[in-house]
Write a protein that holds these residues in place. Structure first.
Motif, short mmCIF file in Angstrom:
data_model
loop_
_atom_site.label_atom_id
_atom_site.label_comp_id
_atom_site.label_asym_id
_atom_site.label_seq_id
_atom_site.Cartn_x
_atom_site.Cartn_y
_atom_site.Cartn_z
N LEU A 37 -22.57 -77.38 22.74
CA LEU A 37 -22.09 -78.62 22.29
C LEU A 37 -20.46 -78.52 22.26
O LEU A 37 -19.83 -77.37 22.19
CB LEU A 37 -22.32 -78.43 20.85
N THR A 38 -19.93 -79.84 22.28
CA THR A 38 -18.51 -80.00 22.01
C THR A 38 -18.48 -80.32 20.54
O THR A 38 -19.16 -81.19 20.06
CB THR A 38 -17.79 -81.09 22.80
N VAL A 43 -17.70 -79.10 12.57
CA VAL A 43 -18.80 -79.08 11.71
C VAL A 43 -19.60 -77.63 11.76
O VAL A 43 -20.22 -77.42 10.82
CB VAL A 43 -19.63 -80.26 11.66
N LEU A 44 -19.50 -76.92 12.82
CA LEU A 44 -20.01 -75.88 13.25
C LEU A 44 -19.21 -74.53 13.05
O LEU A 44 -19.51 -73.46 13.31
CB LEU A 44 -20.78 -75.77 14.56
N TRP A 57 -24.99 -70.67 7.06
CA TRP A 57 -24.19 -71.63 8.13
C TRP A 57 -24.55 -72.97 7.27
O TRP A 57 -25.59 -73.54 6.90
CB TRP A 57 -24.84 -71.56 9.19
N PHE A 58 -23.39 -73.90 7.39
CA PHE A 58 -23.69 -75.18 7.12
C PHE A 58 -24.34 -75.94 7.98
O PHE A 58 -24.50 -75.68 9.04
CB PHE A 58 -22.11 -75.91 7.14
N HIS A 59 -25.21 -76.79 7.36
CA HIS A 59 -26.12 -77.69 8.15
C HIS A 59 -27.41 -77.00 8.48
O HIS A 59 -28.27 -77.41 9.13
CB HIS A 59 -25.49 -78.40 9.03
N SER A 76 -22.60 -86.16 13.31
CA SER A 76 -21.45 -85.25 13.20
C SER A 76 -20.61 -85.28 14.41
O SER A 76 -19.89 -84.11 14.86
CB SER A 76 -22.30 -83.59 13.36
N ASN A 77 -20.55 -86.33 15.16
CA ASN A 77 -19.78 -86.36 16.43
C ASN A 77 -19.78 -85.36 17.38
O ASN A 77 -18.88 -84.92 17.90
CB ASN A 77 -18.44 -86.48 16.08
N LEU A 78 -20.93 -84.86 17.55
CA LEU A 78 -21.25 -83.87 18.56
C LEU A 78 -21.48 -84.35 19.85
O LEU A 78 -22.31 -85.43 19.92
CB LEU A 78 -22.33 -82.83 18.17
N SER A 79 -21.33 -83.69 21.01
CA SER A 79 -21.73 -84.02 22.21
C SER A 79 -22.17 -82.76 22.98
O SER A 79 -21.87 -81.72 22.59
CB SER A 79 -20.37 -84.93 22.96
N GLY A 80 -22.96 -82.98 23.95
CA GLY A 80 -23.54 -81.66 24.58
C GLY A 80 -25.15 -82.13 24.87
O GLY A 80 -25.50 -83.04 24.99
N HIS A 81 -25.55 -81.02 24.74
CA HIS A 81 -27.11 -81.04 25.34
C HIS A 81 -28.09 -80.15 24.30
O HIS A 81 -27.40 -79.14 24.10
CB HIS A 81 -27.49 -80.79 26.52
#
Length: 166
Positions: A37-38, A43-44, A57-59, A76-81
């Motif tokens: 992920l990006t 958030v991570l 861990w959060f979430h 969470s504005n995440l990108s990736g797969h």
């Protein structure tokens, strides 16, 4: 007496290492996901792969046995797969990844998590077909909405989709 004490120490060592091995497997699975992920909003940020358990861990939510039951990363504005390692989260019940910018296919290994009750990947850019077997049998179709390259649901050998998904 020394033999009995030695045997007791060995038994206690083996028993005390079992939860760590289990937790490490879940840490490894979630860390593999994190690495795919990006995360521009960080958030991570507290997902520390050096910890024995991801339960702080959060979430991430765990049950009383320190097994991961929820991953809540919606909006969470995440990108990736998505990664197949998520299939190692054997006690996962809720996977919320809606409203991000995820792409690629839904790993079929997720259908084998028998405890999975909710999967929400709506509003992403996933591709391929929507699984319908195993734990995905009862997931409502609106949990897959607004993924323009996601087709389906898959029709168990009756139809194939050329989704050009990689």
């Amino acid at each position: 007496m020394a033999t009995i004490e030695l045997l007791l120490i060995i038994c206690l060592t083996v028993v005390s290492s079992v939860p760590a091995a289990r937790g490490t497997s879940e840490v490894d699975a979630l860390n593999a996901f994190r690495q795919s992920l990006t995360d521009p909003d960080k958030v991570l940020e507290n997902w520390d792969p050096n910890l024995v358990s991801p339960c702080t861990w959060f979430h991430v939510t765990c049950n009383e046995d320190d097994r991961v039951t929820r991953v809540d990363l919606g909006n969470s504005n995440l990108s990736g797969h998505l990664v197949p390692e998520l299939g190692k989260l054997e006690h996962l019940q809720y996977l919320r990844l809606n409203d991000n910018r995820l792409n690629g296919p839904i790993p079929r290994v997720l259908t084998g998590i028998s405890s999975l009750k909710v999967v929400d990947v709506s509003n992403n850019n996933l591709c391929g077909t929507i699984p319908t077997s195993g734990s995905f049998e009862h997931i409502p179709s609106n949990n897959f909405e607004n993924n323009p390259r996601l087709e389906g649901p898959e029709l168990q050998g009756l139809a194939t989709y050329d989704t050009n998904c990689s």
